[in-house]
Design an enzyme around this catalytic site. Structure first.
Site, PDB file in Angstrom:
ATOM      1  N   LYS A 169       0.863  -1.182   0.000  1.00 23.01           N
ATOM      2  CA  LYS A 169       0.000   0.000   0.000  1.00 23.01           C
ATOM      3  C   LYS A 169       0.904   1.237   0.000  1.00 23.01           C
ATOM      4  O   LYS A 169       1.402   1.666   1.026  1.00 23.01           O
ATOM      5  CB  LYS A 169      -0.935   0.044   1.214  1.00 23.01           C
ATOM      6  CG  LYS A 169      -2.050   1.032   0.944  1.00 23.01           C
ATOM      7  CD  LYS A 169      -2.457   1.919   2.085  1.00 23.01           C
ATOM      8  CE  LYS A 169      -1.633   3.065   2.492  1.00 23.01           C
ATOM      9  NZ  LYS A 169      -1.675   4.259   1.654  1.00 23.01           N
ATOM     10  N   GLU A 244       9.403   1.603  10.837  1.00 22.63           N
ATOM     11  CA  GLU A 244      10.442   2.626  10.642  1.00 22.63           C
ATOM     12  C   GLU A 244       9.737   3.963  10.761  1.00 22.63           C
ATOM     13  O   GLU A 244       8.981   4.349   9.867  1.00 22.63           O
ATOM     14  CB  GLU A 244      11.081   2.492   9.254  1.00 22.63           C
ATOM     15  CG  GLU A 244      11.722   1.152   8.984  1.00 22.63           C
ATOM     16  CD  GLU A 244      12.997   0.912   9.774  1.00 22.63           C
ATOM     17  OE1 GLU A 244      13.416   1.789  10.550  1.00 22.63           O
ATOM     18  OE2 GLU A 244      13.573  -0.177   9.620  1.00 22.63           O
ATOM     19  N   CYS A 278      13.249  11.402   7.740  1.00 21.55           N
ATOM     20  CA  CYS A 278      13.195  10.883   9.109  1.00 21.55           C
ATOM     21  C   CYS A 278      14.563  10.930   9.775  1.00 21.55           C
ATOM     22  O   CYS A 278      14.655  10.999  10.987  1.00 21.55           O
ATOM     23  CB  CYS A 278      12.676   9.449   9.080  1.00 21.55           C
ATOM     24  SG  CYS A 278      13.570   8.437   7.888  1.00 21.55           S
ATOM     25  N   GLU A 378       8.882  16.041  15.820  1.00 18.45           N
ATOM     26  CA  GLU A 378       9.374  15.978  14.445  1.00 18.45           C
ATOM     27  C   GLU A 378       8.607  16.989  13.593  1.00 18.45           C
ATOM     28  O   GLU A 378       7.385  16.936  13.509  1.00 18.45           O
ATOM     29  CB  GLU A 378       9.175  14.567  13.897  1.00 18.45           C
ATOM     30  CG  GLU A 378       9.795  14.401  12.541  1.00 18.45           C
ATOM     31  CD  GLU A 378       9.629  12.997  11.990  1.00 18.45           C
ATOM     32  OE1 GLU A 378       8.487  12.502  11.965  1.00 18.45           O
ATOM     33  OE2 GLU A 378      10.639  12.402  11.571  1.00 18.45           O
TER      34      GLU A 378
HETATM   35  P1  NAD Z   1       1.968   8.618   7.630  1.00 24.25           P
HETATM   36  O1  NAD Z   1       2.274   7.837   8.833  1.00 24.25           O
HETATM   37  O2  NAD Z   1       0.889   9.612   7.683  1.00 24.25           O
HETATM   38  O3  NAD Z   1       1.611   7.661   6.412  1.00 24.25           O
HETATM   39  C1  NAD Z   1       2.461   6.605   6.023  1.00 24.25           C
HETATM   40  C2  NAD Z   1       1.641   5.560   5.290  1.00 24.25           C
HETATM   41  O4  NAD Z   1       0.718   4.982   6.210  1.00 24.25           O
HETATM   42  C3  NAD Z   1       0.807   6.119   4.146  1.00 24.25           C
HETATM   43  O5  NAD Z   1       0.804   5.185   3.097  1.00 24.25           O
HETATM   44  C4  NAD Z   1      -0.584   6.237   4.769  1.00 24.25           C
HETATM   45  O6  NAD Z   1      -1.619   6.182   3.819  1.00 24.25           O
HETATM   46  C5  NAD Z   1      -0.602   5.014   5.671  1.00 24.25           C
HETATM   47  N1  NAD Z   1      -1.568   5.067   6.771  1.00 24.25           N
HETATM   48  C6  NAD Z   1      -2.134   6.172   7.346  1.00 24.25           C
HETATM   49  N2  NAD Z   1      -3.003   5.796   8.299  1.00 24.25           N
HETATM   50  C7  NAD Z   1      -2.994   4.444   8.354  1.00 24.25           C
HETATM   51  C8  NAD Z   1      -3.671   3.464   9.142  1.00 24.25           C
HETATM   52  N3  NAD Z   1      -4.544   3.808  10.084  1.00 24.25           N
HETATM   53  N4  NAD Z   1      -3.402   2.169   8.924  1.00 24.25           N
HETATM   54  C9  NAD Z   1      -2.504   1.788   8.004  1.00 24.25           C
HETATM   55  N5  NAD Z   1      -1.845   2.658   7.201  1.00 24.25           N
HETATM   56  C10 NAD Z   1      -2.069   3.973   7.380  1.00 24.25           C
HETATM   57  O7  NAD Z   1       3.372   9.257   7.224  1.00 24.25           O
HETATM   58  P2  NAD Z   1       3.684  10.213   6.005  1.00 24.25           P
HETATM   59  O8  NAD Z   1       3.128  11.551   6.345  1.00 24.25           O
HETATM   60  O9  NAD Z   1       3.326   9.569   4.724  1.00 24.25           O
HETATM   61  O10 NAD Z   1       5.294  10.231   6.083  1.00 24.25           O
HETATM   62  C11 NAD Z   1       5.994  11.046   6.955  1.00 24.25           C
HETATM   63  C12 NAD Z   1       6.401  10.291   8.204  1.00 24.25           C
HETATM   64  O11 NAD Z   1       7.142   9.125   7.859  1.00 24.25           O
HETATM   65  C13 NAD Z   1       7.332  11.068   9.098  1.00 24.25           C
HETATM   66  O12 NAD Z   1       6.918  10.985  10.436  1.00 24.25           O
HETATM   67  C14 NAD Z   1       8.684  10.405   8.942  1.00 24.25           C
HETATM   68  O13 NAD Z   1       9.559  10.528   9.999  1.00 24.25           O
HETATM   69  C15 NAD Z   1       8.318   9.013   8.649  1.00 24.25           C
HETATM   70  N6  NAD Z   1       9.388   8.354   7.895  1.00 24.25           N
HETATM   71  C16 NAD Z   1      10.160   7.414   8.530  1.00 24.25           C
HETATM   72  C17 NAD Z   1      11.198   6.792   7.865  1.00 24.25           C
HETATM   73  C18 NAD Z   1      12.047   5.746   8.536  1.00 24.25           C
HETATM   74  O14 NAD Z   1      12.645   4.941   7.845  1.00 24.25           O
HETATM   75  N7  NAD Z   1      12.124   5.705   9.846  1.00 24.25           N
HETATM   76  C19 NAD Z   1      11.438   7.104   6.532  1.00 24.25           C
HETATM   77  C20 NAD Z   1      10.635   8.055   5.919  1.00 24.25           C
HETATM   78  C21 NAD Z   1       9.596   8.657   6.617  1.00 24.25           C
END
Ligand code: NAD
Length: 473
Positions: A169, A244, A278, A378
């Site tokens: 997804k 992650e 991140c 963050e």
């Molecule tokens: P997000 O958590 O809002 O979304 C990530 C994914 O999860 C998307 O595909 C979203 O549609 C899905 N999602 C949202 N709600 C969900 C639910 N209830 N159940 C299952 N899936 C769901 O994050 P974002 O805004 O897309 O990305 C930014 C965040 O990602 C930041 O906090 C960043 O730190 C983190 N990030 C972490 C890493 C790492 O490797 N640690 C790398 C990149 C980004």
């Protein structure tokens, strides 16, 4: 206008059961550039069923066969590098050098997984037992928008290397990149059902994947709050979960550091991926007695940082991905000002001369206390905090005083001294006098930056379960 009205299930492009149309934007212009028809929970169930059917035969394939598949996938994605780069620029706004790296990274991770698989022994002995590392089953892979193509390919490569089948997804905001990657992977000619790609909302498709009993493993990259939701959803069926999540990475500048070398690295670490990273080094810890000198050097460096048109090769900070993200970053800059931190570069609003697009001014605060919201939460934009410390003990205490623990940076003229400090920092990765990446090394977080590791052997084993077979003969 790109209309993306297909998802990928059981080896075929199909029209989703879901019928919501989702606008795709160019963040540099705020214009709508396309629409994606989103999958729904029914589509997620169909994808899971296809992956479940494909699992028994695929899990019995050998290393040779899987390595060949990964190589074919690598070639197919590499052949689309220019299209992917174009999509990353248009849909995400990554500046040229970053966009190129991201487009190449998407194919490179497939080759890296093949290398790990090549050297991995699936069986080993433990006393009278033979321990066999067995694939977990259907893996649900959920990606964010800040490196969507790379995360799709990286997570899928590891799942397949382990012998798992997958339902992916991707972020709904990255549907153009997803279409290109899906078409490439389709051309690699894998058996149907091995991977299925369903672009939809997190609350519907993501939630279905993270709670479905036929999904054995979840690998999620995204925010800490959604990570917790996913962990709870998976708990009911005891899914194996790799998370992650976010970070608030410290950059420890030791008192002997050469600022001419270190400041450019610190600014690069902070503003990487336009601050939407991140692993960005967002808390810069500087010795009190050299604070003024450091600030002056930072001001020079930020003055050279170009924020604007991602297609201009001089640009290093592109737009925020969305209006929501732009507003979030603006809100944090205001919070920083209101809490008494001192702006030494940037501030609220768009950079001078830019009146459209979700651009922010590369911003650095000094006089930041580690208790302030801008140092604890963050922000996910180019907003950095300089925090002064008294001595090395104080620096280590501040570095570790955070809910996160994804990455840290230590800069010193003395490598040995920096390495000793690195041992005391609570983070999954500590970069000493470098910004290098090592794909063979584990990647992941301590504390609320996540659970588990990706990359290399550690990443592969996160898709495997040990089984001990005991015999007395
Ligand atoms: P997000 O958590 O809002 O979304 C990530 C994914 O999860 C998307 O595909 C979203 O549609 C899905 N999602 C949202 N709600 C969900 C639910 N209830 N159940 C299952 N899936 C769901 O994050 P974002 O805004 O897309 O990305 C930014 C965040 O990602 C930041 O906090 C960043 O730190 C983190 N990030 C972490 C890493 C790492 O490797 N640690 C790398 C990149 C980004």
């Amino acid at each position: 206008m790109q209309i993306i009205d297909k998802i990928y299930i059981d080896g075929a492009f199909v029209t989703p059961h879901g019928d919501e149309l989702f606008n795709l934007f160019n963040p540099a212009t705020e214009q709508v550039i396309g629409q994606a028809r989103l999958a729904d929970a029914q589509d997620a169930r169909d994808a899971i069923a296809a992956a479940k059917r494909a699992f028994p035969a695929f899990s019995r394939t050998g290393k040779r066969e899987r390595i060949d598949m990964l190589r074919r996938m690598h070639e197919a994605v590499a052949a689309k590098e220019d299209d992917l780069y174009e999509a990353i620029t248009e849909e995400y706004g990554a500046p040229v050098s970053r966009g190129r790296w991201m487009a190449q990274h998407a194919s490179n991770v497939l080759l890296e997984a093949a290398k790990v698989l090549q050297d991995y022994a699936f069986t080993r002995r433990a006393g009278i037992a033979e321990v066999v590392m067995q694939p977990l089953g259907v893996a649900g892979l959920i990606t964010p928008w800040n490196s969507n193509a790379g995360f799709i390919c990286g997570k899928l490569a590891t799942a397949l290397a382990a012998g798992c089948t997958a339902v992916i997804k991707p972020s709904e905001m990255s549907a153009i990149q997803t279409r290109i990657v899906t078409e490439a992977l389709h051309e690699a000619g894998l058996p149907p059902g091995l991977f299925n790609i369903v672009t939809g909302r997190g609350e519907t498709v993501g939630a279905q994947i993270s709670s479905h009993p036929d999904v054995a493993k979840l690998s999620f990259t995204g925010s800490t709050s959604v990570g917790k939701t996913i962990l709870r959803a998976g708990a009911e069926t005891l899914k194996r979960v790799t998370l992650e999540l976010g970070g608030k990475s410290p950059v420890l500048v030791l008192d002997d550091a050469n600022f001419d070398e270190v400041v450019p690295l610190a600014i690069q670490a902070g503003f990487m991926n336009s601050g939407q990273a991140c692993i960005a080094g967002t808390r810069i810890l500087v010795p009190q007695q050299r604070l003024a000198e450091f600030e002056a050097r930072v001001q020079q460096e930020v003055a050279r940082t170009q924020a604007g048109d991602p297609r201009d090769p001089r640009t290093t900070v592109g737009p925020m991905v969305s209006q929501k993200q732009w507003e979030r970053v603006q809100r944090y800059i205001r919070i920083g000002i209101d809490s008494g931190a001192r702006l030494i570069a940037g501030g609220e609003g768009r950079p001078d001369g830019i009146d459209a697009g979700w651009f922010v001014r590369p911003t650095v605060f000094s006089d930041v206390a580690n208790e302030m919201a801008i140092a604890r939460e963050e922000i996910f934009g180019p907003v950095l905090s300089i925090i002064a410390y008294r001595d090395t003990e104080d620096a280590v205490a501040i570095a570790n005083d955070t809910n996160y623990g994804l990455q840290a940076y230590v800069f010193s003229a003395d490598d040995q001294r920096a390495r000793e400090l690195a041992r005391r920092i609570e983070a999954g990765r500590v970069l000493v006098n470098t910004l290098a990446h090592e794909p063979a090394a584990p990647f992941g977080g301590f504390k609320q930056s996540g659970i588990g590791r990706e990359y290399g052997t550690f990443g592969l084993e996160a898709f495997l379960e040990p089984k001990a077979v005991l015999t007395v003969s």
